[in-house]
Design an enzyme around this catalytic site. Structure first.
Site, PDB file in Angstrom:
ATOM      1  N   LYS A 183     -63.482 -13.841  -6.394  1.00 54.22           N
ATOM      2  CA  LYS A 183     -62.436 -13.632  -7.401  1.00 54.22           C
ATOM      3  C   LYS A 183     -63.034 -13.232  -8.760  1.00 54.22           C
ATOM      4  O   LYS A 183     -64.245 -13.264  -8.945  1.00 54.22           O
ATOM      5  CB  LYS A 183     -61.567 -14.890  -7.505  1.00 54.22           C
ATOM      6  CG  LYS A 183     -60.859 -15.239  -6.178  1.00 54.22           C
ATOM      7  CD  LYS A 183     -59.725 -14.287  -5.836  1.00 54.22           C
ATOM      8  CE  LYS A 183     -59.314 -14.261  -4.382  1.00 54.22           C
ATOM      9  NZ  LYS A 183     -58.659 -15.444  -3.865  1.00 54.22           N
TER      10      LYS A 183
HETATM   11  C1  LIG Z   1     -57.879 -16.055  -2.665  1.00 54.65           C
HETATM   12  C2  LIG Z   1     -56.413 -16.248  -2.679  1.00 54.65           C
HETATM   13  C3  LIG Z   1     -55.819 -17.502  -2.588  1.00 54.65           C
HETATM   14  C4  LIG Z   1     -56.585 -18.738  -2.247  1.00 54.65           C
HETATM   15  O1  LIG Z   1     -57.602 -19.041  -3.120  1.00 54.65           O
HETATM   16  P1  LIG Z   1     -58.614 -20.226  -2.745  1.00 54.65           P
HETATM   17  O2  LIG Z   1     -59.225 -20.592  -4.064  1.00 54.65           O
HETATM   18  O3  LIG Z   1     -59.597 -19.655  -1.784  1.00 54.65           O
HETATM   19  O4  LIG Z   1     -57.817 -21.321  -2.153  1.00 54.65           O
HETATM   20  C5  LIG Z   1     -54.454 -17.610  -2.736  1.00 54.65           C
HETATM   21  N1  LIG Z   1     -53.687 -16.530  -2.937  1.00 54.65           N
HETATM   22  C6  LIG Z   1     -54.208 -15.293  -3.008  1.00 54.65           C
HETATM   23  C7  LIG Z   1     -53.300 -14.136  -3.256  1.00 54.65           C
HETATM   24  C8  LIG Z   1     -55.581 -15.100  -2.866  1.00 54.65           C
HETATM   25  O5  LIG Z   1     -56.091 -13.863  -2.892  1.00 54.65           O
END
Ligand SMILES: *Cc1c(COP(=O)(O)O)cnc(C)c1O
Length: 379
Positions: A183
């Site tokens: 991210k």
């Molecule tokens: C990555 C992601 C999540 C989950 O994030 P985590 O921190 O891995 O739980 C939720 N929603 C979207 C749209 C994502 O891309």
């Protein structure tokens, strides 16, 4: 010239390494002073009153739905074009994720189709800011108000992003971020819920740590005491100071990383304009994107072959997302109808996510542009 462009590379430098080493040497590894500092700095950055850090965005979304008192049989509106976590958290309550179709140009939830999905059981909307571009929050807020719904933003892609000049994090009841490795702000793993609502904040804070009235930092630090009471049903969702140390360091360079992503996106869009058969991402003029993803659309019949050709040229790609209503467990449990989401189906069949990470070199960016343009002509 032989090149290699991975789909993603983490933007981790000596500062993050030093921060982790300092944390290890401090002797306090789990949630503690660095976690509190990370919460304070991030909520200040986005302009929210409360920040509750977690070990993932999935956990943050779960806590958010607990805070609003979601019950079995309730319904929550979510876009079908999302990572499964958005729908999954709804299922934890025995509630029903009601899927919504998306807009063809932004890949965000289509707010013109929302009202049709609302029933007497609908409790909340979870808009997902796809690729980092905020959804139409004015429309979502108006619909939520008119129907008494809570808005919880899945902002896993949207740090930092703006809507009408305001940062995502100040636009709705609760906003959830992800600090997963890929991210825009990476802590290895991690998440955070931000809110201005003190009752939601208190519920999420307590439920994050087994429902305890005091966390470990309170109990074990110098002024701590051994006693605690369990005042709510809870979970083990805390992050660690090791992850928070990485997150804090990343927060210091978040604006720079966002500018790099935006510059790469602008270069892609400039160079791809006019390439036949290629549709570049659209960002509406009243918002800015965090550019977590750069998703192009190609003719559906060519998509898989183009991914193969890019792969053979050592360019990593991905597809965001396989819609929720395509997944076996979800179809079996909720009987989603494939034909009910024509735009999401089409977007899914056409999409390719290209590499977009802050340390990409000019050679790598140009190689992606050249190779994709060539692959379109080959197929
Ligand atoms: C990555 C992601 C999540 C989950 O994030 P985590 O921190 O891995 O739980 C939720 N929603 C979207 C749209 C994502 O891309």
């Amino acid at each position: 010239m032989e090149q290699e462009v991975p789909y993603h590379c983490v933007c981790i430098g000596q500062a993050e390494i030093d921060a982790v080493v300092a944390t290890l040497k401090s002797g306090w590894l789990t949630m503690g002073p660095r976690t509190l500092e990370f919460e304070a700095e991030l909520r200040k950055y986005v302009g929210a009153k409360h920040g509750i850090s977690t070990n993932s965005a999935t956990a943050a979304l779960h806590l958010a739905l607990k805070a609003i008192g979601l019950k079995a049989g309730d319904e929550v509106l979510v876009p079908t074009n999302t990572f499964i976590a958005t729908a999954e958290v709804v299922t934890y309550f025995g509630a029903v994720p009601v899927l919504c179709d998306i807009e063809y140009d932004t890949h965000n939830i289509d707010t013109t189709k929302l009202v049709d999905r609302i029933t007497t059981r609908t409790r909340a909307i979870i808009p997902v800011h796809f690729a980092g571009q905020p959804c139409d929050m004015d429309a979502i807020t108006a619909i939520a108000k008119a129907h008494g719904l809570v808005v919880i933003e899945d902002a896993a892609h949207a740090l930092p992003a703006t809507y009408h000049g305001k940062l995502v994090g100040t636009l709705s009841d609760i906003t959830c971020y992800s600090f997963y490795a890929t991210k825009t702000l990476c802590a290895g793993e991690g998440g955070m819920a931000v809110t201005d609502n003190p009752v939601y904040a208190a519920t999420m804070r307590v439920a994050r740590m087994h429902g305890l009235n005091r966390d470990a930092w309170d109990r074990y630090s110098r002024h701590g005491a051994w006693h605690y009471d369990v005042i709510d049903q809870g979970y083990k969702y805390n992050t660690t100071d090791i992850n928070a140390a990485i997150g804090l360091t990343q927060l210091g360079k978040l604006d720079w990383m966002q500018q790099r992503r935006a510059a790469i996106a602008a270069q892609y869009t400039r160079e791809f304009t006019g390439v036949s058969g290629l549709v570049t991402p659209v960002v509406r003029p009243d918002r800015t994107s965090a550019w977590h993803l750069y998703v192009v659309k190609v003719p559906a019949a060519k998509r898989d072959r183009i991914i193969e050709l890019l792969n053979e040229a050592h360019i990593g790609t991905s597809v965001h997302f396989i819609p929720v209503h395509h997944h076996t467990w979800y179809v079996n449990h909720y009987h989603y109808c494939y034909e009910s989401y024509p735009v999401a189906n089409q977007v899914y069949a056409q999409s390719i996510s290209l590499p977009i990470w802050p340390d990409m070199t000019q050679d790598q960016i140009k190689y992606v542009i050249r190779t994709l343009t060539w692959a379109l002509l080959q197929t």
